[in-house]
Scaffold this active site. Structure first.
Site, PDB file in Angstrom:
ATOM      1  N   GLY A  15      -1.195  23.151   5.149  1.00 43.40           N
ATOM      2  CA  GLY A  15      -0.904  24.187   6.138  1.00 43.40           C
ATOM      3  C   GLY A  15       0.518  24.702   6.156  1.00 43.40           C
ATOM      4  O   GLY A  15       0.996  25.150   7.202  1.00 43.40           O
ATOM      5  N   MET A  94     -10.045  26.536   1.174  1.00 39.67           N
ATOM      6  CA  MET A  94     -10.561  26.242  -0.159  1.00 39.67           C
ATOM      7  C   MET A  94     -12.066  26.438  -0.333  1.00 39.67           C
ATOM      8  O   MET A  94     -12.661  25.872  -1.239  1.00 39.67           O
ATOM      9  CB  MET A  94     -10.189  24.808  -0.548  1.00 39.67           C
ATOM     10  N   ILE A  96     -15.303  29.298  -0.741  1.00 39.77           N
ATOM     11  CA  ILE A  96     -15.592  30.707  -1.005  1.00 39.77           C
ATOM     12  C   ILE A  96     -16.599  31.178   0.037  1.00 39.77           C
ATOM     13  O   ILE A  96     -17.611  30.522   0.277  1.00 39.77           O
ATOM     14  CB  ILE A  96     -16.147  30.877  -2.443  1.00 39.77           C
ATOM     15  N   HIS A 113      -3.204  34.113  -2.438  1.00 34.08           N
ATOM     16  CA  HIS A 113      -3.566  33.409  -3.668  1.00 34.08           C
ATOM     17  C   HIS A 113      -2.290  33.115  -4.451  1.00 34.08           C
ATOM     18  O   HIS A 113      -1.453  34.013  -4.629  1.00 34.08           O
ATOM     19  CB  HIS A 113      -4.529  34.266  -4.498  1.00 34.08           C
ATOM     20  N   GLU A 151     -16.711  40.260  -1.110  1.00 36.49           N
ATOM     21  CA  GLU A 151     -17.696  39.311  -1.622  1.00 36.49           C
ATOM     22  C   GLU A 151     -17.339  38.768  -3.010  1.00 36.49           C
ATOM     23  O   GLU A 151     -17.929  37.797  -3.460  1.00 36.49           O
ATOM     24  CB  GLU A 151     -19.107  39.928  -1.598  1.00 36.49           C
ATOM     25  N   ALA A 183       7.534  33.402  -2.390  1.00 40.84           N
ATOM     26  CA  ALA A 183       6.549  34.485  -2.250  1.00 40.84           C
ATOM     27  C   ALA A 183       5.590  34.287  -1.078  1.00 40.84           C
ATOM     28  O   ALA A 183       5.601  35.055  -0.117  1.00 40.84           O
ATOM     29  CB  ALA A 183       5.774  34.643  -3.561  1.00 40.84           C
TER      30      ALA A 183
HETATM   31  C1  GAR Z   1      -1.248  27.643  -1.215  1.00 43.91           C
HETATM   32  O1  GAR Z   1      -0.499  27.660  -2.389  1.00 43.91           O
HETATM   33  C2  GAR Z   1      -2.265  28.745  -1.228  1.00 43.91           C
HETATM   34  O2  GAR Z   1      -1.822  29.918  -1.828  1.00 43.91           O
HETATM   35  C3  GAR Z   1      -3.356  28.118  -2.058  1.00 43.91           C
HETATM   36  O3  GAR Z   1      -3.386  26.784  -1.674  1.00 43.91           O
HETATM   37  C4  GAR Z   1      -2.119  26.389  -1.169  1.00 43.91           C
HETATM   38  C5  GAR Z   1      -2.308  25.868   0.239  1.00 43.91           C
HETATM   39  O4  GAR Z   1      -1.122  25.347   0.785  1.00 43.91           O
HETATM   40  N1  GAR Z   1      -4.584  28.803  -1.838  1.00 43.91           N
HETATM   41  C6  GAR Z   1      -5.520  28.913  -2.771  1.00 43.91           C
HETATM   42  O5  GAR Z   1      -5.458  28.426  -3.877  1.00 43.91           O
HETATM   43  C7  GAR Z   1      -6.759  29.703  -2.345  1.00 43.91           C
HETATM   44  N2  GAR Z   1      -7.521  30.109  -3.484  1.00 43.91           N
HETATM   45  P1  GAR Z   1      -0.886  25.183   2.358  1.00 43.91           P
HETATM   46  O6  GAR Z   1      -2.099  24.440   2.916  1.00 43.91           O
HETATM   47  O7  GAR Z   1       0.340  24.349   2.464  1.00 43.91           O
HETATM   48  O8  GAR Z   1      -0.734  26.544   2.955  1.00 43.91           O
END
Ligand code: GAR
Length: 377
Positions: A15, A94, A96, A113, A151, A183
């Site tokens: 998070g 995580m 879809i 992403h 979708e 970023a």
């Molecule tokens: C982040 O890097 C986010 O962009 C990625 O997971 C990480 C979560 O970190 N998301 C994906 O890969 C979605 N396809 P966080 O829980 O510390 O925010």
């Protein structure tokens, strides 16, 4: 105070992106929205702690405890509805989401992403895996993308991107951290603010004049035609499929006209500029209270979003209170869109309670929300 758009943040892990959003709300970078709930797909995710520390409602809908994706999404929808969420931010989420879900909230979901889409994205590319693949390929720049969610996994319109240098000796972890810091934590709050501002600024189209008229036998062909044009998922399972002119005659004479004569219901066609565009009715039901009635309606899709249902609901409710001797009118939202809740709220309904179990029947999500409008008696 100015109205703020209600934001739900969906998470699965640590998070840090959620934290960036919380901090951005505190510092005023997010000024047009407020985070009203955090929903985690994993029990015990640290993101939940972050939400609690910030005083934000935190809900777990554990993916692994749900037999199907539809079950999982029904749980999420329930939490979203309970909090009145208007915008959904996927921040390290995580799972879809299905087409049904993304359609229901179309142009209202954004995702971050950790790569420059269209590189290293799509099914299987999530979390550290994305950075492992980027390093394997030997790219010299990677970065992050914020996009609308549709979708297609990682396929929605790109809203913002930022490139980040890959350095010699990077590991997936060091690259992930740099991309987050340079970023993700910046792009995501900025995109969230932009989306909320856009929603606040959206001008409501003027509502055309809505006139309710009683159904007559000669309307049967029109009624059958209208029902034929409405997506079945917006209609009750009790409505025959296919719906013939005979079915329409039966509805008009046996349900609508009889109900009117016996004062068990009020049934009207909705007309706009003289054209019949839908149906709205209130029928005595017993419901939560014996002087209770239930409201139902449908409308041709091209007339959505113009406030027609709100206006029709106001008119039919006034008529029902006057003619049926009921003191409560309930609405149940079975539709996989948010329209009906908005319609009922604008027509003066109050959220009375939510039946806890959203359930699935024939693959459809039935989110059994009950709304009540009570006449002051
Ligand atoms: C982040 O890097 C986010 O962009 C990625 O997971 C990480 C979560 O970190 N998301 C994906 O890969 C979605 N396809 P966080 O829980 O510390 O925010």
């Amino acid at each position: 105070m100015d109205r703020k758009v209600k934001i739900a943040v969906l998470v699965s892990g640590g998070g840090t992106n959620l934290q960036a959003l919380i901090d951005a709300e505190r510092s005023g970078i997010i000024a047009s929205g407020e985070i009203v709930c955090v929903i985690s797909s994993k029990a015990g995710a640290y993101a939940l702690e972050r939400a609690k520390s910030a005083g934000i409602d935190a809900v777990t809908v554990a993916r692994k405890d749900c037999a199907t994706l539809a079950d999982f999404e029904a749980g999420i929808v329930q939490a979203l509805e309970e909090h009145g969420a208007e915008v959904i931010i996927l921040a390290g989420f995580m799972s879809i989401l299905s087409e049904d879900f993304t359609r229901r909230y179309s142009d209202r979901i954004i995702n971050v992403h950790p790569a420059l889409i269209p590189s290293f994205c799509g099914k299987g590319y999530y979390g550290l895996k994305v950075h492992e693949e980027a390093l394997k390929k030997g790219v010299k720049v990677s970065g992050a993308t914020v996009h609308l969610v549709n979708e297609v996994c990682d396929g929605g319109e790109i809203l913002a991107q930022k490139a980040v240098q890959v350095k010699d000796g990077d590991t997936p972890e060091t690259l992930q951290r740099r991309i987050m810091e340079q970023a993700e934590w910046k792009l995501l709050p900025e995109a969230a603010e932009k989306l909320c501002r856009r929603i606040l600024g959206e001008k409501k189209p003027e509502t055309p004049e809505v006139v309710l008229e009683k159904w007559e036998r000669k309307d049967a062909e029109t009624l059958a035609e209208i029902i034929g044009k409405i997506d079945r998922k917006y209609l009750s399972d009790r409505i025959p499929n296919p719906y013939t002119e005979n079915d329409a005659v039966w509805f008009i004479t046996e349900t609508a006209q009889k109900g009117e004569a016996e004062k068990t219901g009020v049934f009207s066609k909705i007309t706009v500029g003289g054209k019949t565009v839908g149906n709205i009715s209130v029928e005595k039901s017993g419901g939560l209270n014996e002087r209770c009635a239930v409201i139902g309606y449908f409308l041709l899709p091209e007339y959505y979003g113009k406030g027609i249902m709100t206006e029709a609901a106001k008119q039919i409710c006034a008529e029902a209170f006057e003619k049926l001797g009921v003191i409560r009118i309930e609405g149940r939202t079975f539709e996989p869109n948010m329209a009906s809740r908005r319609v009922l709220e604008k027509a003066g309904f109050e959220l009375e309670g939510i039946l806890k179990n959203a359930y699935i029947k024939n693959g459809k999500v039935y989110n059994a929300c009950v709304y009540g409008l009570t006449k002051g008696e």
